[in-house]
Design an enzyme around this catalytic site. Structure first.
Site, short mmCIF file in Angstrom:
data_model
loop_
_atom_site.label_atom_id
_atom_site.label_comp_id
_atom_site.label_asym_id
_atom_site.label_seq_id
_atom_site.Cartn_x
_atom_site.Cartn_y
_atom_site.Cartn_z
N GLY A 242 0.81 -1.22 0.00
CA GLY A 242 0.00 0.00 0.00
C GLY A 242 0.84 1.26 0.00
O GLY A 242 2.07 1.22 -0.06
N SER A 243 0.17 2.40 0.08
CA SER A 243 0.87 3.69 0.03
C SER A 243 1.87 3.83 1.17
O SER A 243 3.04 4.13 0.95
CB SER A 243 -0.15 4.83 0.09
OG SER A 243 -1.11 4.71 -0.93
N LYS B 3 -9.22 1.66 4.83
CA LYS B 3 -9.19 3.04 5.34
C LYS B 3 -10.17 3.98 4.65
O LYS B 3 -10.21 5.16 4.97
CB LYS B 3 -7.76 3.59 5.21
CG LYS B 3 -6.73 2.84 6.05
CD LYS B 3 -5.36 3.45 5.95
CE LYS B 3 -4.67 3.10 4.64
NZ LYS B 3 -4.22 1.70 4.59
N LYS C 276 -8.75 9.76 12.42
CA LYS C 276 -10.18 9.42 12.40
C LYS C 276 -10.57 8.50 13.55
O LYS C 276 -11.75 8.26 13.80
CB LYS C 276 -10.55 8.79 11.06
CG LYS C 276 -10.46 9.77 9.89
CD LYS C 276 -10.74 9.11 8.57
CE LYS C 276 -10.72 10.14 7.44
NZ LYS C 276 -9.43 10.83 7.30
N ASN D 15 -4.41 12.87 7.26
CA ASN D 15 -4.46 12.43 5.87
C ASN D 15 -3.07 12.45 5.24
O ASN D 15 -2.27 13.34 5.52
CB ASN D 15 -5.40 13.33 5.06
CG ASN D 15 -6.84 13.15 5.49
OD1 ASN D 15 -7.12 12.94 6.66
ND2 ASN D 15 -7.76 13.23 4.56
N VAL D 16 -2.82 11.49 4.38
CA VAL D 16 -1.52 11.38 3.74
C VAL D 16 -1.66 11.75 2.26
O VAL D 16 -2.41 11.12 1.52
CB VAL D 16 -0.95 9.95 3.87
CG1 VAL D 16 0.39 9.85 3.18
CG2 VAL D 16 -0.82 9.57 5.34
N GLY E 60 -1.16 11.93 -1.50
CA GLY E 60 -0.66 10.99 -2.50
C GLY E 60 -1.00 9.55 -2.22
O GLY E 60 -0.71 8.68 -3.04
N THR F 73 -16.56 18.43 -0.55
CA THR F 73 -17.74 18.03 0.22
C THR F 73 -18.40 19.22 0.92
O THR F 73 -19.62 19.37 0.88
CB THR F 73 -17.36 16.97 1.27
OG1 THR F 73 -16.27 17.47 2.06
CG2 THR F 73 -16.96 15.68 0.60
#
Length: 666
Positions: free
Chosen positions: A310-311, A387, A429, A468-469, A471, A493
């Site tokens: 993953g990232s 996520k 979160k 939040n990351v 990319g 949003t």
């Protein structure tokens, strides 16, 4: 003094010699024309008398033109004041010539001298003007084949000088940088230090401040901007980007000084000029980490990374590989991602890196146990998780199975097999969650703290929490980019939506340093600066494309998605905050878990998830995480500025900043 003169002579190029010859020719022709005009209204000078002022005038004028800098400027950079330097040089030259003729007691008519001067001045300035226009037109033709772009450089410091030197040198050599330099045709420099205005750097003039950027961009037909301020603050970079956006100019930047690399792969500053990225605009400098401490933590160890494709997981693997581990074990359920990072590392390290790539699910207790038994990892980084908030709202059972059951499997087996350190990656979160994903990650944090409290075996458990990351998979940035490139409206949003952001390398470095300094049970939190409004992020991204937000690219507000908060938090009140050696990393105090009841609740939740009893599973998740409320409750409280009454709830989003400021004052 002599060495300086010889050095200048050596750099006096063929182009300058041609200009000198042209000036000498113009001066001689001007003398002949002046003598002809003199003959029309009076008596012409004889050839032997005319030769003396012609020769002396040419020599003296050349000397004064040289001193005045008429030959130090490149043709393409010639400006109005440079023509004045030519006129000044001729005045000095003709004054010296007049003095010589007086010493030689020659009777040269004043009319001849004045006519000679005027024709010479007009001829020399006109030649430069015509040649400059011709040069620019030829450059424009060549630009289409060489892809030159008229470039404005912001910042007249040492980085600017280095950049201009490399551009000039690259064009003289057949080096790798030669292709890169073809993108840049430096035209002018902008600097907010007004004392630099009018000065030149490598023949390029500092013409004004950033307030004048838009004016000069239009006047000089600028096509792109390079921000050559590697030590500038994020605020200054954001301000420059806004100005460039108004001028509709694409902008590039030079990395922060701490990020500049001068090695065999990136030997020059020119190779490191890159497009401005969104992470350059987060309002803070990149967090620096203790590489020596991380090296001692990783070197010679067997490291296992779940979710290694993953990232976050793949970047973890990349950074671990730099610190000479004994072995790296990548675990991922998605074979494509696992294959990509495997091939990348094999190409980079070859046989130097002991790499094992395994396809496995953290949900499978027996498969994970098999891996522990075979490879005996000493350090485990647990990055595997679902996520995506809206998707997990639709499929809550999958979030519970993968995140909670998966974490329980990997963590308890780490304890059973005496792993030295277990590092779990969490999210902001998880703080006062309003969705299943956040609640499941909070439950994961509780599992890790539960095992740390038991103090069975030698495993030290630690949690890292960040926002939040940029990319990462599911980040808003790739979505915004696709929308802009396809000519569609950018969808946000809510206008008040805020999030904490960090880069992938920062997130991973936090994980690794936290693992290095942890002693068990801590939750490590990164000072991520002020939260960023998502709409501001969208506006900046639109500007990076050289477009105007709301005019050329619309921004539409589509409403909050299922489970979303209007703003995120990093810490709960009862977790407290402690400093670490790194001033931007803090520790949230461990919250005691009721050992007698936690295991029972967790068992009920697990059984409900494994039997796909969604209603029961979500109800049990609410019981386990008592701060888990609905997004409607949370967002209503935010809009009405009323504190939420849930247990251990954060009073406001400034808590982290307030605590940080208090600690900084100690």
């Amino acid at each position: 003094m002599k060495s300086k003169f010889m050095k200048y002579v050596q750099t006096f190029s063929t182009r300058k010699f041609l200009l000198v010859l042209a000036d000498c020719f113009i001066l001689m022709i001007a003398a002949l024309i002046a003598n002809f005009c003199n003959a029309l209204f009076g008596k012409a000078l004889s050839a032997d008398i005319l030769a003396i002022p012609m020769v002396i005038g040419t020599i003296c004028s050349f000397a004064f033109l040289f001193v005045c800098g008429a030959y130090s400027k490149m043709w393409r950079y010639f400006r109005s004041k440079d023509y004045l330097s030519c006129a000044g040089g001729l005045i000095g030259g003709f004054s010296a010539m007049y003095l010589f003729t007086r010493i030689l007691e020659m009777q040269i008519p004043h009319a001849f001298m004045i006519t000679y001067f005027l024709i010479s001045a007009i001829g020399i300035c006109l030649f430069r003007l015509i040649f400059r226009r011709t040069f620019i037109e030829v450059s424009e033709i060549c630009k289409h084949s060489l892809q030159y772009k008229r470039t404005m450089i912001i910042g007249g410091g040492s980085a600017c000088k280095m950049l201009l030197t490399e551009i000039e040198n690259a064009r003289k050599t057949q080096s790798k940088s030669n292709q890169v330099s073809a993108e840049y045709l430096p035209v002018c420099i902008i600097d907010d230090d007004r004392s630099k205005i009018g000065h030149e750097i490598m023949g390029v003039e500092v013409i004004g401040t950033t307030a004048d950027l838009e004016h000069f961009a239009k006047k000089l037909e600028i096509e792109q901007v390079i921000c050559a301020m590697p030590s500038a603050s994020e605020e200054d970079r954001a301000r420059v980007l806004n100005i460039c956006a108004k001028a509709k100019l694409p902008a590039k930047t030079i990395p922060f000084i701490g990020c500049l690399i001068f090695d065999e792969k990136e030997p020059t500053l020119l190779n490191q000029v890159r497009d401005i990225k969104v992470e350059d605009l987060l309002g803070r400098d990149p967090v620096q980490f203790n590489c020596d401490e991380i090296r001692r933590f990783i070197s010679g160890k067997v490291c296992m990374v779940t979710g290694g494709g993953g990232s976050i997981g793949s970047e973890l693997v990349r950074q671990i590989a730099k610190y000479n581990p004994k072995q790296i074990i990548i675990i991922d359920i998605y074979e494509n991602n696992a294959y990509d990072i495997q091939q990348e590392l094999m190409m980079q390290y070859g046989d130097e890196l002991n790499l094992v790539t395994l396809i496995a699910s953290v949900r499978d207790y027996y498969r994970i146990n098999q891996i522990y038994e075979k490879y005996q990892p000493q350090i485990v980084f647990h990055a595997a998780a679902h996520k995506h908030v809206p998707l997990m709202e639709v499929s809550p059972i999958e979030a519970i199975k993968n995140n909670i059951v998966g974490t329980f499997n990997v963590a308890t087996l780490a304890q059973f097999h005496n792993v030295e350190k277990f590092v779990m990656i969490s999210t902001d979160k998880a703080v006062n969650p309003t969705n299943v994903m956040g609640a499941s990650k909070r439950c994961c944090e509780m599992i890790v703290q539960y095992l740390a409290q038991q103090k069975e075996g030698k495993t030290e458990f630690v949690t890292t929490r960040f926002g939040n990351v940029l990319g990462s998979h599911g980040s808003v940035i790739p979505l915004f980019k696709r929308q802009i490139e396809e000519g569609k409206a950018v969808t946000v949003t809510h206008p008040n939506m805020t999030r904490y952001f960090m880069t992938i390398p920062e997130a991973v470095s936090l994980v690794m340093e936290a693992g290095a300094i942890a002693h068990g049970g801590e939750i490590f939190v990164l000072d991520m600066g002020k939260p960023v409004r998502i709409v501001t992020l969208a506006e900046n991204l639109i500007r990076m494309y050289g477009k105007v937000p709301y005019e050329e690219v619309k921004i539409e507000f589509v409403g909050l998605r299922p489970g979303e908060k209007i703003k995120e938090e990093l810490l709960m009140d009862c977790e407290g905050l402690e400093k670490t050696a790194n001033k931007l990393i803090f520790i949230g105090k461990q919250i005691d878990i009721d050992i007698d009841t936690f295991g029972v609740k967790l068992g009920i939740l697990r059984d409900a998830a494994l039997t796909n009893n969604e209603a029961l599973a979500v109800a049990e998740l609410h019981k386990m995480v008592d701060t888990f409320i609905t997004p409607e409750e949370y967002n209503t409280a935010v809009f009405s500025d009323q504190p939420n009454e849930a247990a251990c709830h954060s009073k406001n989003t400034d808590l982290f900043d307030d605590t940080h400021n208090a600690l900084a004052a100690i």
